[in-house]
Design a protein around this motif. Structure first.
Motif, PDB file in Angstrom:
ATOM      1  N   PRO A 148      30.893   3.230  -6.822  1.00 57.13           N
ATOM      2  CA  PRO A 148      29.570   2.588  -6.742  1.00 57.13           C
ATOM      3  C   PRO A 148      29.524   1.616  -5.561  1.00 57.13           C
ATOM      4  CG  PRO A 148      30.714   2.022  -8.809  1.00 57.13           C
ATOM      5  CD  PRO A 148      31.612   2.930  -8.063  1.00 57.13           C
ATOM      6  N   ASN A 159      31.661   0.400 -15.500  1.00 60.09           N
ATOM      7  CA  ASN A 159      31.486   1.735 -14.919  1.00 60.09           C
ATOM      8  C   ASN A 159      31.411   2.790 -16.020  1.00 60.09           C
ATOM      9  OD1 ASN A 159      33.538   1.536 -11.844  1.00 60.09           O
ATOM     10  ND2 ASN A 159      31.714   0.432 -12.443  1.00 60.09           N
ATOM     11  N   ASN A 163      28.287   4.956 -16.931  1.00 55.11           N
ATOM     12  CA  ASN A 163      28.651   6.227 -16.290  1.00 55.11           C
ATOM     13  C   ASN A 163      28.321   6.162 -14.798  1.00 55.11           C
ATOM     14  OD1 ASN A 163      29.677   8.787 -15.994  1.00 55.11           O
ATOM     15  ND2 ASN A 163      27.826   9.826 -16.704  1.00 55.11           N
ATOM     16  N   ALA A 164      28.942   5.197 -14.122  1.00 52.23           N
ATOM     17  CA  ALA A 164      28.604   4.895 -12.736  1.00 52.23           C
ATOM     18  C   ALA A 164      28.884   6.059 -11.797  1.00 52.23           C
ATOM     19  CB  ALA A 164      29.390   3.655 -12.285  1.00 52.23           C
ATOM     20  N   GLY A 165      28.068   6.145 -10.769  1.00 54.52           N
ATOM     21  CA  GLY A 165      28.224   7.150  -9.723  1.00 54.52           C
ATOM     22  C   GLY A 165      28.698   6.511  -8.440  1.00 54.52           C
ATOM     23  N   CYS A 169      30.714  10.886  -5.726  1.00 55.30           N
ATOM     24  CA  CYS A 169      30.524  11.579  -7.001  1.00 55.30           C
ATOM     25  C   CYS A 169      29.940  12.969  -6.848  1.00 55.30           C
ATOM     26  CB  CYS A 169      29.681  10.726  -7.934  1.00 55.30           C
ATOM     27  SG  CYS A 169      30.634   9.301  -8.479  1.00 55.30           S
ATOM     28  N   LEU A 174      31.055  12.064 -11.690  1.00 52.74           N
ATOM     29  CA  LEU A 174      30.710  10.721 -12.134  1.00 52.74           C
ATOM     30  C   LEU A 174      31.915  10.108 -12.849  1.00 52.74           C
ATOM     31  CD1 LEU A 174      27.214  11.751 -13.534  1.00 52.74           C
ATOM     32  CD2 LEU A 174      27.615  10.397 -11.478  1.00 52.74           C
ATOM     33  N   THR A 357      16.460  10.342 -10.520  1.00 55.93           N
ATOM     34  CA  THR A 357      17.155  11.546 -10.089  1.00 55.93           C
ATOM     35  C   THR A 357      16.208  12.726 -10.189  1.00 55.93           C
ATOM     36  OG1 THR A 357      19.218  10.641 -10.883  1.00 55.93           O
ATOM     37  CG2 THR A 357      19.176  12.982 -10.501  1.00 55.93           C
ATOM     38  N   ASN A 391      19.847  11.892  -6.156  1.00 55.61           N
ATOM     39  CA  ASN A 391      19.705  10.562  -6.753  1.00 55.61           C
ATOM     40  C   ASN A 391      19.037   9.627  -5.739  1.00 55.61           C
ATOM     41  OD1 ASN A 391      22.139   8.110  -8.017  1.00 55.61           O
ATOM     42  ND2 ASN A 391      19.940   8.211  -8.295  1.00 55.61           N
ATOM     43  N   GLU A 430      22.236   6.413 -11.900  1.00 61.14           N
ATOM     44  CA  GLU A 430      23.550   5.811 -12.065  1.00 61.14           C
ATOM     45  C   GLU A 430      23.480   4.336 -12.434  1.00 61.14           C
ATOM     46  OE1 GLU A 430      25.164   6.586  -8.204  1.00 61.14           O
ATOM     47  OE2 GLU A 430      23.955   5.040  -7.260  1.00 61.14           O
TER      48      GLU A 430
ATOM     49  N   ASP B 200      22.357  13.762 -13.867  1.00 62.18           N
ATOM     50  CA  ASP B 200      22.773  12.922 -14.975  1.00 62.18           C
ATOM     51  C   ASP B 200      21.556  12.747 -15.869  1.00 62.18           C
ATOM     52  OD1 ASP B 200      24.369  11.359 -16.542  1.00 62.18           O
ATOM     53  OD2 ASP B 200      24.146   9.558 -15.344  1.00 62.18           O
TER      54      ASP B 200
END
Lengths: 499, 499
Positions: A148, A159, A163-165, A169, A174, A357, A391, A430, B200
């Motif tokens: 991230p 994270n 579910n951080a990107g 990623c 992810l 997204t 995204n 994200e 996602d």
């Protein structure tokens, strides 16, 4: 933002006896681990979404897993809400405190416990910063892939919660694709292990379920992540396009050609110029959009892919392509992208960063619509995004001191998210839902789906103590927001409103 | 196997009025879609684990999603168990019928509804065979990556239910990594969408939760999978090793070198000789083990990786390495591996195929222990496995007509699975738990974890109607099996035993 009512009545229904709670917690926490004084609680009143502020009733800063278990057991017994927090960098208010609750800081859980270079695994505590994992793995030629933008500061526990990107990623997945095992303290203080170091785990996939659950299912106290070997070679290309739409089509065509770059980022003209003014990265300030593409792998593989990517870019109207000659130039190409958010801060006193997204093929039309929506509200939006995975991060520029501009920015943001849903996308890529996008969840999901989410929540937290009021809207909230999909003519399960 | 008691009393507590159920179902199903006659129900009495047999009360074969919804609404109202079934190829008894329940066949849901070549997505019905997706995608130069050995026959709905793997899953992920959206009929007949075509999805990750849930959370009626472009080049290498341990170390070293082959499969000496006798693939019958390695990608990338893999193999004691010269030879190298199971059937009248997963670094020691365990029970076990991801398929050879051999085979199987857990692995890699490995789940998980699984189950199926008695053991069952981790001195939540 201030225009939202933060918590709804059903989220603040708790009757907490603060004195009794303090007395109980003081017995299990170290002296400096229980923060009661208002001034000392002040630093915890917000996270990365600073427009939302709320003082917690108390702050608990445990040192050990056993203390986390005790805190949870006490809060369960006394029916007290708990909001877990790592570095507090959430951009959606995920770790915004609860007014009647304990803010559970995991700041002291900051050790990298073990690097297993042979199995390429790192076992870490949840308060470890994302970048610190890569730093600890570097002597073994390994790194942790999800990155991230906040990776210097954000913690791995957060994270997982979001579910951080990040830039990498697209190719490497992810957070959920890079974590193999979690140790979790349940709401009533039990300790459970979820997932395993083996490739698959029987039983329901609770590991994936915890990713993006925004602290609402349990408190993560131990995390095993997988590490990747540093790529042998990296190339960074930067291409200019006259129009954002051409860049969008080039992105779709690169992926369609079967190439998954290590990173594939786009900035529109205004974002490019803002970044260039700020860091002097050598960006093409005449371009309508630039595309930065990182390719990684073996030398032969990268050379092969570079040739193919250049051909696709030219075919889709690239007016110029630069390939970074050395590591310094690679870093320079990335510097502008990484500085895009602070650079936006130089264009207007305030900006509101959205995170939607969309399916890649709609990039061009969505960008066009975002521009129209912004103009209709008298604002400008600049666009910086993880183009490869669709995204978007539209940055809505405004001046909070001009009457009506904050509300206009919120309206533009909400319209952009609804647009994302309309074209088959989602209201968050994200950054999570947190408190910020909870109304938009009513747009994304039908009531049967929201009801199912609440049922899952109850399976972990029947009293609704973990991070109340976040991520999943109550059906009452959706009804008020005017987006409730009514189920057979009546509110299903009125008891859901307790959550 | 017959030595197991199939269902426990708590799994067969249903009081079903068959006449009333038939009357209700007949109104919503087409005439030939309700099977009542015992002879006509007989073909459904088992799945791929033929040692377990159970006639269902009724078989329902709906044509439409609306009919599935009606069947579920009726069964919910009348409190009737439902077991969904695709092609019935489960190797763990996942679709074994319930004696008091409806066997819900999704055989007529066999259409590929749409291929979106640009977005590389296929939307299919759950009864579509795995290989049929690749066949439908082939005209677009695309394929569906997860490829269980049964891919000619097994259906994609079952693949989701078991989170199926296959040779290509080392590089391209399990089923869960290749599915983007599901439409599900809930236990009470609602229709919900889970996941999205965007990268996602906000809210809890129910998409992953459904993967491997073995039909216990809902009935999947529509699946959107992602497709991959056919690789430009493929190379297949076959290496011989004197000892299985050397092959195991070569596997770990290839992965540690940062190479993820498209497939990386190992067979021990006895398995190699059995396969060679059967299909004459040109295997080295003197070898203690052979390793088959498929590399895919661009020509340059594959050439690069081939060189690196050959070097690693030689370094770890490969006595010979062959590279397939053409497509015919590539197919021949794979033919033996694919025929290994039927080939085992020529070594002994019966075999019992296990499916455990272990961390790769323990390959050599685990193989040694499997051999010792088998010898101690007077049996031989041969080994065929997805070496790259540590997924073992020991084939325990026995003769069911020799008194005691079936029990010995079961004892060896159970000991192997416990060994997998001991070294940090799991009791199933890709075949699921189903009915077969339900006792071993008591070894894998502590009671707090099993309790959590049941809570998740209740969130989707409060009456416990979907596939009762499978996948997650009741705590009573574990207590009987002697492996219950007692929680604070008492059975937690006695009401759990209803599930």
């Amino acid at each position: 933002m201030s225009a939202h009512a933060l918590f709804r009545p059903e989220d603040t229904r708790f009757q907490v006896d603060a004195d009794r709670l303090i007395e109980r917690l003081a017995r299990v926490l170290p002296a400096e681990g229980l923060v009661v004084d208002e001034d000392a609680r002040r630093p915890y009143e917000c996270d990365g979404l600073a427009a939302y502020k709320q003082l917690p009733l108390l702050v608990a800063i445990p040192d050990t897993i056993a203390q986390v278990q005790e805190v949870m057991a006490i809060c369960s017994e006394l029916n007290v809400p708990v909001v877990a927090r790592g570095s507090g960098t959430s951009l959606s208010g995920g770790s915004l405190p609860h007014p009647q609750g304990v803010l559970l800081s995991l700041a002291r859980f900051n050790r990298v416990k073990h690097i297993d270079a042979e199995r390429r695994l790192a076992r870490v505590e949840p308060g470890v910063r994302n970048l610190a994992i890569t730093e600890a793995a570097a002597p073994h030629g390994l790194y942790y892939a999800p990155d991230p933008s906040s990776q210097i500061a954000c913690s791995i526990g957060g994270n997982v919660g979001e579910n951080a990107g990040g830039v990498h990623c697209l190719k490497y997945g992810l957070t959920v694709h890079n974590v193999v095992e979690l140790t979790v303290v349940t709401v009533d203080g039990d300790l459970v292990t979820i997932g395993s170091e083996a490739p698959d785990s029987p039983g329901y996939d609770l590991l994936a379920l915890f990713h993006g659950s925004e602290g609402m299912l349990g408190v993560i106290v131990d995390i095993t992540v997988q590490l990747l070997p540093n790529p042998l070679t990296k190339d960074v290309l930067m291409a200019s396009f006259d129009r954002v739409e051409d860049g969008g089509r080039a992105v779709a065509a690169i992926i369609a050609a079967g190439i998954i770059p290590g990173g594939l980022e786009m900035m529109d003209g205004p974002a490019t110029r803002a970044a260039e003014d700020f860091v002097h990265a050598g960006y093409d300030i005449e371009a309508g959009a630039i595309l930065i593409c990182e390719l990684d792998g073996s030398a032969a593989e990268v050379a092969d892919q570079r040739e193919a990517v250049e051909a696709v870019m030219r075919e889709h109207g690239a007016t110029a392509i630069q390939v970074a000659a050395d590591d310094a130039e690679k870093a320079r190409f990335w510097a502008g992208r990484k500085a895009a958010f602070p650079a936006a801060g130089r264009l207007a006193p305030d900006y509101y960063c959205m995170d939607g997204t969309i399916p890649r093929k709609h990039l061009a039309t969505v960008l066009q619509r975002i521009s129209e929506i912004s103009e209709a509200h008298g604002l400008q939006t600049i666009n910086v995004f993880h183009a490869g995975d669709g995204n978007l991060h539209p940055l809505i520029l405004f001046d909070a001191n001009q009457p009506g501009q904050l509300e206009a920015a919120e309206a533009v943001g909400s319209a952009i998210l609804q647009l994302c849903v309309e074209v088959g996308g989602t209201v968050t890529g994200e950054h999570g839902v947190g408190m910020e996008k909870i109304n938009e969840m009513c747009v994304q999901f039908a009531s049967a789906e929201i009801e199912q989410f609440h049922a899952v929540k109850r399976a972990f937290d029947p009293q609704g103590l973990l991070n109340p009021g976040k991520a999943i809207p109550t059906l009452n909230r959706c009804a008020e927001f005017g987006k409730l999909h009514v189920h057979k003519g009546e509110l299903p399960h009125p008891e859901l409103e307790r959550l």
